[in-house]
Write a protein that holds these residues in place. Structure first.
Motif, PDB file in Angstrom:
ATOM      1  N   LEU A  20      34.914   7.761  59.296  1.00 27.12           N
ATOM      2  CA  LEU A  20      34.907   8.983  58.485  1.00 27.12           C
ATOM      3  C   LEU A  20      35.466  10.168  59.277  1.00 27.12           C
ATOM      4  CD1 LEU A  20      31.509   8.607  56.582  1.00 27.12           C
ATOM      5  CD2 LEU A  20      33.825   8.260  55.692  1.00 27.12           C
ATOM      6  N   ARG A  21      35.200  10.195  60.569  1.00 30.64           N
ATOM      7  CA  ARG A  21      35.786  11.251  61.405  1.00 30.64           C
ATOM      8  C   ARG A  21      37.299  11.082  61.478  1.00 30.64           C
ATOM      9  NH1 ARG A  21      36.810  16.150  63.112  1.00 30.64           N
ATOM     10  NH2 ARG A  21      37.289  16.316  65.342  1.00 30.64           N
ATOM     11  N   TYR A  22      37.763   9.856  61.634  1.00 30.15           N
ATOM     12  CA  TYR A  22      39.202   9.612  61.631  1.00 30.15           C
ATOM     13  C   TYR A  22      39.825  10.061  60.311  1.00 30.15           C
ATOM     14  CZ  TYR A  22      39.341   6.736  65.926  1.00 30.15           C
ATOM     15  OH  TYR A  22      39.302   6.293  67.220  1.00 30.15           O
ATOM     16  N   GLN A  23      39.152   9.800  59.220  1.00 32.60           N
ATOM     17  CA  GLN A  23      39.698  10.194  57.922  1.00 32.60           C
ATOM     18  C   GLN A  23      39.794  11.709  57.802  1.00 32.60           C
ATOM     19  OE1 GLN A  23      37.820   6.255  55.735  1.00 32.60           O
ATOM     20  NE2 GLN A  23      37.729   8.158  54.613  1.00 32.60           N
ATOM     21  N   GLU A  24      38.852  12.420  58.419  1.00 32.23           N
ATOM     22  CA  GLU A  24      38.945  13.873  58.440  1.00 32.23           C
ATOM     23  C   GLU A  24      40.169  14.322  59.232  1.00 32.23           C
ATOM     24  OE1 GLU A  24      36.141  17.742  59.523  1.00 32.23           O
ATOM     25  OE2 GLU A  24      35.827  15.839  60.583  1.00 32.23           O
ATOM     26  N   LEU A  25      40.394  13.684  60.397  1.00 25.77           N
ATOM     27  CA  LEU A  25      41.562  14.034  61.205  1.00 25.77           C
ATOM     28  C   LEU A  25      42.855  13.738  60.464  1.00 25.77           C
ATOM     29  CD1 LEU A  25      40.430  12.658  64.693  1.00 25.77           C
ATOM     30  CD2 LEU A  25      40.505  15.046  63.963  1.00 25.77           C
ATOM     31  N   ILE A  26      42.894  12.613  59.760  1.00 30.52           N
ATOM     32  CA  ILE A  26      44.093  12.265  59.002  1.00 30.52           C
ATOM     33  C   ILE A  26      44.307  13.249  57.860  1.00 30.52           C
ATOM     34  CG2 ILE A  26      45.132  10.503  57.519  1.00 30.52           C
ATOM     35  CD1 ILE A  26      43.630   8.421  59.297  1.00 30.52           C
ATOM     36  N   SER A  27      43.242  13.629  57.191  1.00 29.81           N
ATOM     37  CA  SER A  27      43.369  14.593  56.102  1.00 29.81           C
ATOM     38  C   SER A  27      43.921  15.916  56.600  1.00 29.81           C
ATOM     39  CB  SER A  27      42.002  14.804  55.426  1.00 29.81           C
ATOM     40  OG  SER A  27      41.531  13.608  54.852  1.00 29.81           O
ATOM     41  N   ILE A  28      43.431  16.369  57.754  1.00 30.93           N
ATOM     42  CA  ILE A  28      43.973  17.594  58.341  1.00 30.93           C
ATOM     43  C   ILE A  28      45.447  17.396  58.695  1.00 30.93           C
ATOM     44  CG2 ILE A  28      43.817  19.137  60.336  1.00 30.93           C
ATOM     45  CD1 ILE A  28      40.768  18.558  60.312  1.00 30.93           C
ATOM     46  N   GLY A  29      45.770  16.218  59.227  1.00 26.40           N
ATOM     47  CA  GLY A  29      47.162  15.919  59.543  1.00 26.40           C
ATOM     48  C   GLY A  29      48.045  15.896  58.320  1.00 26.40           C
ATOM     49  N   LEU A  30      47.533  15.417  57.205  1.00 26.61           N
ATOM     50  CA  LEU A  30      48.311  15.369  55.969  1.00 26.61           C
ATOM     51  C   LEU A  30      48.635  16.761  55.438  1.00 26.61           C
ATOM     52  CD1 LEU A  30      46.464  12.415  54.212  1.00 26.61           C
ATOM     53  CD2 LEU A  30      48.876  12.437  54.862  1.00 26.61           C
ATOM     54  N   THR A  31      47.874  17.756  55.855  1.00 28.33           N
ATOM     55  CA  THR A  31      48.143  19.127  55.419  1.00 28.33           C
ATOM     56  C   THR A  31      48.936  19.904  56.470  1.00 28.33           C
ATOM     57  OG1 THR A  31      46.023  19.906  56.304  1.00 28.33           O
ATOM     58  CG2 THR A  31      46.053  19.189  54.009  1.00 28.33           C
ATOM     59  N   GLY A  32      49.571  19.208  57.401  1.00 30.81           N
ATOM     60  CA  GLY A  32      50.369  19.871  58.422  1.00 30.81           C
ATOM     61  C   GLY A  32      49.591  20.198  59.670  1.00 30.81           C
ATOM     62  N   ASN A  33      48.411  19.597  59.797  1.00 28.33           N
ATOM     63  CA  ASN A  33      47.548  19.828  60.967  1.00 28.33           C
ATOM     64  C   ASN A  33      47.323  21.317  61.205  1.00 28.33           C
ATOM     65  OD1 ASN A  33      46.281  17.716  62.619  1.00 28.33           O
ATOM     66  ND2 ASN A  33      46.952  18.982  64.323  1.00 28.33           N
ATOM     67  N   VAL A  74      45.423  24.950  61.419  1.00 31.87           N
ATOM     68  CA  VAL A  74      44.171  25.424  61.997  1.00 31.87           C
ATOM     69  C   VAL A  74      43.084  25.375  60.922  1.00 31.87           C
ATOM     70  CG1 VAL A  74      42.980  27.435  62.938  1.00 31.87           C
ATOM     71  CG2 VAL A  74      45.306  26.898  63.683  1.00 31.87           C
ATOM     72  N   SER A  75      41.943  24.808  61.315  1.00 27.82           N
ATOM     73  CA  SER A  75      40.853  24.620  60.368  1.00 27.82           C
ATOM     74  C   SER A  75      39.581  25.230  60.927  1.00 27.82           C
ATOM     75  CB  SER A  75      40.632  23.123  60.090  1.00 27.82           C
ATOM     76  OG  SER A  75      39.426  22.910  59.404  1.00 27.82           O
ATOM     77  N   ASP A  76      38.880  26.016  60.096  1.00 23.88           N
ATOM     78  CA  ASP A  76      37.610  26.604  60.521  1.00 23.88           C
ATOM     79  C   ASP A  76      36.543  25.536  60.699  1.00 23.88           C
ATOM     80  OD1 ASP A  76      38.735  29.113  60.450  1.00 23.88           O
ATOM     81  OD2 ASP A  76      38.126  29.481  58.372  1.00 23.88           O
ATOM     82  N   THR A  77      36.663  24.438  59.951  1.00 29.60           N
ATOM     83  CA  THR A  77      35.627  23.398  59.993  1.00 29.60           C
ATOM     84  C   THR A  77      35.904  22.337  61.048  1.00 29.60           C
ATOM     85  OG1 THR A  77      36.771  22.132  58.281  1.00 29.60           O
ATOM     86  CG2 THR A  77      35.115  23.733  57.553  1.00 29.60           C
ATOM     87  N   ALA A  78      37.132  22.295  61.539  1.00 36.18           N
ATOM     88  CA  ALA A  78      37.476  21.287  62.559  1.00 36.18           C
ATOM     89  C   ALA A  78      38.446  21.898  63.557  1.00 36.18           C
ATOM     90  CB  ALA A  78      38.073  20.064  61.899  1.00 36.18           C
ATOM     91  N   ALA A  79      37.938  22.860  64.308  1.00 40.05           N
ATOM     92  CA  ALA A  79      38.800  23.639  65.189  1.00 40.05           C
ATOM     93  C   ALA A  79      39.453  22.795  66.270  1.00 40.05           C
ATOM     94  CB  ALA A  79      37.994  24.770  65.827  1.00 40.05           C
ATOM     95  N   ASP A  80      38.839  21.659  66.621  1.00 37.55           N
ATOM     96  CA  ASP A  80      39.409  20.825  67.670  1.00 37.55           C
ATOM     97  C   ASP A  80      40.531  19.938  67.165  1.00 37.55           C
ATOM     98  OD1 ASP A  80      37.566  19.418  66.102  1.00 37.55           O
ATOM     99  OD2 ASP A  80      37.247  17.917  67.666  1.00 37.55           O
ATOM    100  N   ALA A  81      40.723  19.906  65.843  1.00 37.51           N
ATOM    101  CA  ALA A  81      41.714  18.999  65.258  1.00 37.51           C
ATOM    102  C   ALA A  81      42.983  19.744  64.864  1.00 37.51           C
ATOM    103  CB  ALA A  81      41.118  18.286  64.056  1.00 37.51           C
ATOM    104  N   GLY A  82      42.869  20.654  63.884  1.00 38.01           N
ATOM    105  CA  GLY A  82      44.041  21.378  63.440  1.00 38.01           C
ATOM    106  C   GLY A  82      44.393  22.500  64.394  1.00 38.01           C
ATOM    107  N   TYR A  83      45.679  22.713  64.608  1.00 41.79           N
ATOM    108  CA  TYR A  83      46.088  23.770  65.533  1.00 41.79           C
ATOM    109  C   TYR A  83      47.361  24.485  65.099  1.00 41.79           C
ATOM    110  CZ  TYR A  83      48.892  19.820  67.211  1.00 41.79           C
ATOM    111  OH  TYR A  83      49.725  18.739  67.269  1.00 41.79           O
ATOM    112  N   ASN A  84      48.052  24.009  64.072  1.00 44.05           N
ATOM    113  CA  ASN A  84      49.295  24.645  63.656  1.00 44.05           C
ATOM    114  C   ASN A  84      49.035  25.842  62.747  1.00 44.05           C
ATOM    115  OD1 ASN A  84      51.087  22.834  64.974  1.00 44.05           O
ATOM    116  ND2 ASN A  84      50.732  21.330  63.368  1.00 44.05           N
TER     117      ASN A  84
END
Length: 846
Positions: A576-589, A591-601
């Motif tokens: 489920l954590r991987y799926q969250e990372l992939i979902s963030i990646g699908l939106t261009g990775n 910056v995310s308030d809920t997953a600051a360590d994942a999204g950065y663009n």
């Protein structure tokens, strides 16, 4: 050679500008810089006084890693002697009041050279031409003399020496030649103090700004890139494929030799060369044209600038014996032969740069002279005419050699300047080679000048920076600004992206603000997204156990039984954590308030989304390790296609290793940079297989994994046949067409992505559902719905469809060559879609 009596092997002192030196020496005694301008002269002394308050703020900001060092000042009255000191054997000393030597060390010079010779950044270096007359210029501020050695031919002994003039303001040595120098070969004789051997030497060295070379890079060649004789037909009026935004790009990573080495439709003399791209009816060019028609926009060529590891002349290179084709698929014999011939073959990835702005000679039909220029240009033209823009993989972060070693160029012209040095003066090696120091202004200039030359003179459409995190962010922004100014080509359309990894001596912005993933947000310069990569594949590229599963390899939903994956509860949570990372990646990775360590663009154009590349194992090989061994070949194909669909259907640039659409395998090789054409085969003919089962991969980088590899390579059920390879390729083409079919897959801005993309049914392990609102974006549809079902069973996720919604398969999916895909359907009563096992399906709301 003239040795200095004080010749320490280390260089703990650093001269940062004309008046400031730092050295963490004990607070006792008298410190000085001592040098010997002439063997017959007495030693000269520049006394050093302590700087009150420590290192000045301007220098603390520029050199944060030296902020706490003891700072010393060169007296203002002695600044006129700096020129002699910098061209002499130089040491820092600490003596007691009687003059007895207490301590001595060498001196690092890059800072003071940048300060004193800042005007050199505006100079034109290398060969330049004015009305048919050449000028040669080389920056060598610490040299005692520089002489041009002009050769009539690439290997002959007909030579003459020409004195060069030094400009004391810039440190540039130059000479204006004659028109009849065109085509001649040359080197520089540089007399300079070499700290690596603690002696004054005279080096015969090629031009760091070489544009053409003799075979094996022994001599530079004096050429004019504006000479029509160096241009293929139609070069001046070459038409380019349409410009695409960075987030619209789809990139196919390709090695020049791999492209044609095994292509029987290419004439044998042209296989493995630039010229193979000019054979329009070859299997490889037909394949690339098909992919371009489906929506592929760019080919990224692995390094084509001059590199050191290969023999440039093809004669005498070892040829794999026929016996290798008859050996068992898990045999050790194949890798034994490859390992024994490394260094004598023609194969290398090219990440050991020698000359940054000259084409590699081993890819030319004749490596001696300027054929490489015309043939690389012809390759670019052929790819453009096929509908593809061309990206260069550039490697400015390290050199092949340093000091007085064979193959050292930069460090034999300005010793100790171009390389990043440790506190003791040794060359940093965090890049895996000998680091360069683009934080120094003349190395930064070399990078910029080189990139601009490739963009203007070779019409290159993009640059992928190897280990970009070892470059300062400021340098990359300055390069972007220079590209944008170009008028001879559309510089603003040139892509810039790279590896934004963070490690080594520069990590944490220790020496400068780095060009890393988080730091590059908002710059428009892309970085590779390793979060999505690892989430899809599972584990990481350096794992001790290659069976760590991910979303695309069966984690939790098709467990392979390996202990590395943990308990069932741990697998579910990780999935489920991987799926969250992939979902963030699908939106261009983003910056995310809920997953600051994942999204950065900050914007989707900064995302480079991928699941495999030249590094590490191919996607097919990674899935071979991770999927349960009894997974059918048909299901392996489905998981390969689904993993690639994640790349193609997300926001941001899509990046794919050449051949992954054809299940490309390197026989489980984790690091094939020097594994020859045997393990790196790219096979365009499906009848030839995909490379799996070519033997155990080379022991040097794979021996620890052979016990995992043997049962896989020896299993005939894992070896793809024509049907499997064709199925994977055709489905990949379908997803390319889907990506191209709608602006839904390249929305363009972070604000619109956040407004339009949602992820219903987030809690289904192994299933990701993405809804894209296309109102006023795509007039045909109200929404596009994508479901990635990575489980071994069909799934029916909710898709947030409004009552009465009309939802049908995307037209490409409706006409898919995959019969299983046609089982995907929408139920208007439950307002759910049903997607078959291991399938990526795309629906549209009318």
């Amino acid at each position: 050679m003239q040795e200095t009596p004080l010749s320490p092997a280390t260089a703990f002192a650093q001269w940062l500008d004309r008046s400031t030196v730092v050295w963490n020496t004990p607070d006792s005694g008298r410190c000085a810089l001592e040098y010997t301008p002439d063997p017959a002269a007495a030693r000269e002394v520049l006394p050093l006084g302590p700087v009150r308050g420590g290192l000045p703020r301007r220098l603390r900001l520029r050199y944060p890693h030296l902020a706490t060092f003891r700072a010393f000042e060169v007296p203002a009255d002695d600044l006129g002697r700096l020129g002699d000191a910098l061209r002499s054997p130089l040491v820092a000393t600490r003596r007691d009041d009687s003059g007895r030597l207490l301590d001595t060390t060498g001196v690092q010079l890059p800072g003071v050279l940048d300060d004193l010779f800042a005007a050199a950044t505006a100079e034109r270096l290398g060969p330049t031409w004015h009305e048919g007359t050449p000028r040669l210029a080389v920056w060598a501020p610490t040299a005692r003399s520089v002489t041009l050695k002009l050769y009539a031919s690439s290997s002959g002994t007909d030579v003459r020496l020409v004195r060069m003039r030094r400009d004391d303001r810039t440190g540039v040595w130059s000479v204006t030649g004659r028109p009849d120098w065109r085509g001649c070969y040359y080197t520089y004789l540089v007399t300079v103090y070499a700290p690596s051997i603690r002696a004054v030497v005279t080096n015969e060295v090629t031009d760091p700004y070489s544009l053409s070379l003799s075979a094996d890079s022994v001599r530079s060649q004096l050429v004019d890139l504006a000479d029509p004789a160096l241009m293929p037909p139609g070069w001046a009026t070459l038409g380019k494929p349409p410009v695409v935004r960075p987030d619209q790009a789809s990139i196919y990573e390709l090695h020049v030799r791999d492209f044609s080495a095994c292509d029987a439709t290419v004439p044998p003399p042209l296989r493995g060369t630039y010229s193979a791209f000019t054979v329009p009816d070859s299997a490889g060019m037909r394949a690339l044209r098909e992919l371009a028609a489906d929506g592929l926009t760019h080919v990224q060529l692995m390094p084509v600038s001059d590199f050191a590891a290969t023999r440039e002349r093809r004669t005498g290179s070892p040829v794999p014996p026929v016996e290798l084709t008859t050996l068992p698929p898990d045999s050790e014999r194949q890798q034994e032969w490859i390992s024994a011939t490394q260094g004598r073959d023609e194969y290398d990835w090219g990440y050991d740069p020698l000359h940054y702005t000259a084409p590699e000679g081993s890819y030319a039909t004749d490596p001696d002279g300027h054929a490489r220029i015309k043939q690389l240009r012809a390759a670019v033209a052929a790819l453009n005419e096929a509908g593809l823009r061309v990206v260069m993989d550039v490697v400015y972060n390290h050199t092949h050699a340093s000091g007085q070693e064979p193959g050292s160029v930069l460090d034999r012209v300005v010793p100790g300047y171009y390389q990043r040095l440790r506190e003791d003066g040794a060359v940093c090696t965090a890049t895996g080679c000998l680091d360069t120091a683009p934080e120094h202004q003349m190395m930064a200039k070399l990078v910029t000048d080189s990139v601009l030359t490739w963009a203007e003179q070779y019409k290159i459409d993009g640059f992928r920076f190897d280990l970009m995190g070892f470059h300062p962010k400021a340098d990359m922004l300055a390069l972007r600004a220079e590209l944008d100014k170009l008028s001879s080509v559309d510089g603003a359309a040139v892509l810039l992206y790279g590896e934004g990894w963070e490690f080594g001596e520069v990590a944490g912005d220790a020496r400068f603000v780095q060009a890393t993933q988080h730091n590059m947000a908002g710059t428009g310069i892309g970085t590779f997204n390793d979060r999505l990569r690892d989430a899809v594949r599972g584990g990481g590229p350096l794992d001790a156990d290659p069976r760590a599963q991910g979303f695309g390899s069966g984690l939790f939903t098709a467990p392979n039984g390996a202990a590395v994956n943990g308990s069932r509860a741990e697998q579910r949570a990780r999935l489920l954590r991987y799926q969250e990372l992939i979902s963030i990646g699908l939106t261009g990775n983003l910056v995310s308030d809920t997953a600051a360590d994942a999204g950065y663009n900050a914007e989707p154009g900064e995302a480079i989304t991928y699941v495999d590349c030249h590094d590490n194992q191919t996607l097919f090989d990674a899935l071979a390790h991770r999927l349960p061994q009894d997974t059918t070949l048909a299901d392996r194909v489905r998981m390969q296609v689904l993993s690639l669909a994640v790349v193609l259907l997300g926001q941001g640039a899509a990046f794919v290793l050449a051949g992954s659409d054809r299940l490309r395998s390197k026989s489980l090789d984790r690091n094939s940079y020097n594994s020859g054409g045997w393990f790196n085969r790219l096979l365009w003919n499906c009848e030839d297989g995909n490379g799996f089962g070519a033997g155990l991969p080379p022991a040097a980088d794979n021996r620890a994994y052979w016990d995992y590899a043997r049962p896989l390579l020896s299993d005939p059920a894992l070896r793809p046949d024509r049907t499997a390879i064709t199925a994977a390729h055709e489905r990949f083409r379908e997803f390319l067409r889907i990506r191209r079919s709608s602006p839904a897959f390249a929305i363009g801005t972070a604000a619109e992505i956040r407004r339009r993309i949602t992820f219903p049914a987030r809690d289904i392990p192994g299933v990701i559902t993405m809804r894209i609102d296309t109102t006023e974006l795509d007039p045909r549809w109200r929404a596009v719905i994508v479901v990635f079902n990575a489980t071994p069973a069909s799934s029916s996720p909710a898709i947030d469809a409004p009552p009465g919604a009309r939802i049908t398969l995307h037209p490409v999916i409706a006409g898919s060559v995959d019969p299983v895909m046609h089982q995907s359907a929408f139920d208007s009563v439950t307002r759910r879609v049903t997607v078959p096992a291991r399938t990526a399906a795309v629906f549209v709301q009318l």
